[in-house]
Design a protein around this motif. Structure first.
Motif, PDB file in Angstrom:
ATOM      1  N   LYS A 168      15.173  55.829  83.091  1.00 14.05           N
ATOM      2  CA  LYS A 168      14.032  56.544  82.524  1.00 14.05           C
ATOM      3  C   LYS A 168      13.746  57.801  83.322  1.00 14.05           C
ATOM      4  O   LYS A 168      13.451  58.852  82.766  1.00 14.05           O
ATOM      5  N   ARG A 169      13.803  57.699  84.641  1.00 14.09           N
ATOM      6  CA  ARG A 169      13.552  58.867  85.476  1.00 14.09           C
ATOM      7  C   ARG A 169      14.609  59.942  85.246  1.00 14.09           C
ATOM      8  O   ARG A 169      14.283  61.121  85.190  1.00 14.09           O
ATOM      9  N   ASN A 170      15.860  59.526  85.137  1.00 15.80           N
ATOM     10  CA  ASN A 170      16.938  60.490  84.875  1.00 15.80           C
ATOM     11  C   ASN A 170      16.766  61.140  83.513  1.00 15.80           C
ATOM     12  O   ASN A 170      17.022  62.325  83.327  1.00 15.80           O
ATOM     13  N   GLY A 171      16.319  60.352  82.540  1.00 18.89           N
ATOM     14  CA  GLY A 171      16.098  60.879  81.197  1.00 18.89           C
ATOM     15  C   GLY A 171      14.955  61.869  81.168  1.00 18.89           C
ATOM     16  O   GLY A 171      14.991  62.875  80.472  1.00 18.89           O
ATOM     17  N   GLU A 172      13.897  61.623  81.958  1.00 23.01           N
ATOM     18  CA  GLU A 172      12.743  62.536  82.022  1.00 23.01           C
ATOM     19  C   GLU A 172      13.134  63.840  82.722  1.00 23.01           C
ATOM     20  O   GLU A 172      12.716  64.911  82.325  1.00 23.01           O
ATOM     21  N   SER A 173      13.913  63.743  83.771  1.00 23.68           N
ATOM     22  CA  SER A 173      14.262  64.951  84.530  1.00 23.68           C
ATOM     23  C   SER A 173      15.232  65.846  83.721  1.00 23.68           C
ATOM     24  O   SER A 173      15.206  67.054  83.847  1.00 23.68           O
ATOM     25  N   LYS A 174      16.079  65.236  82.883  1.00 21.54           N
ATOM     26  CA  LYS A 174      16.986  66.037  82.061  1.00 21.54           C
ATOM     27  C   LYS A 174      16.242  66.756  80.940  1.00 21.54           C
ATOM     28  O   LYS A 174      16.600  67.853  80.550  1.00 21.54           O
ATOM     29  N   SER A 175      15.165  66.117  80.422  1.00 17.24           N
ATOM     30  CA  SER A 175      14.431  66.725  79.325  1.00 17.24           C
ATOM     31  C   SER A 175      13.547  67.872  79.796  1.00 17.24           C
ATOM     32  O   SER A 175      13.154  68.714  79.016  1.00 17.24           O
ATOM     33  N   GLU A 176      13.236  67.935  81.079  1.00 17.78           N
ATOM     34  CA  GLU A 176      12.384  69.001  81.605  1.00 17.78           C
ATOM     35  C   GLU A 176      13.192  70.182  81.870  1.00 17.78           C
ATOM     36  O   GLU A 176      13.534  71.110  81.602  1.00 17.78           O
TER      37      GLU A 176
END
Length: 176
Positions: A168-176
């Motif tokens: 989830k953290r990796n997914g959030e950082s890629k979307s930013e």
């Protein structure tokens, strides 16, 4: 302290399980000192049936090994006292809380079962008792295996939980 008849408890438990009223409403209806009584009686009834509602003159005694196993289960799995009580078919979780407090306060490794010498120390062991030690060793090993399985299962769940958090953290950082 009030003691209630088993039939009275059974009627309240059945009314709680079958009827629309909750524990607090039943406690008010029957003028009970606490709604926790309704929940405790229901829990005891679900675990032990009618025998769980009978008043016990002398409480059941548990060995220090059993107490340690229950406390170890709580430590490794993070289960609550109530969950552990249901798992090990104990009447209440508060009894586990007392065991935990006494184990923390005692400097010894083992939990006290009772004061004084046990009857086994006073009597010389017979051949049957010597054979039963082998069985108890097997049971001890089975218990240890079960605890290790529980611990292993807990660690696997923890690992998958951590992986989902990282994903989830990796997914959030890629979307930013």
């Amino acid at each position: 302290m009030n003691f209630y008849e088993a039939d009275f408890k059974l009627n309240i438990v059945k009314e709680y399980l079958e009827g629309p009223l909750g524990g607090r409403a039943l406690a008010n209806k029957y003028d009970l000192s606490s709604n926790a009584l309704v929940y405790n009686w229901t829990h005891s009834y679900q675990l032990f049936g009618n025998d769980g509602l009978k008043n016990r003159r002398s409480p059941k005694k548990y060995t220090s090994e059993f107490k340690r196993d229950v406390l170890h289960f709580i430590e490794t799995t993070g289960a609550s006292f109530g969950e552990a009580a249901r798992k090990f078919k104990l009447p209440t979780g508060s009894m586990i809380s007392r065991w935990q407090r006494s184990s923390l306060s005692s400097k010894e490794q083992g939990l006290p079962i009772r004061k004084g010498r046990s009857k086994r120390e006073m009597i010389k062991p017979t051949k049957k008792q010597k054979k039963s030690k082998k069985l108890s060793r097997e049971k001890e090993l089975e218990r240890e295996v079960e605890l290790l399985r529980i611990e292993n299962e807990y660690l696997k769940k923890l690992q998958t939980f951590q992986q989902t958090i990282m994903a989830k953290r990796n997914g959030e950082s890629k979307s930013e």
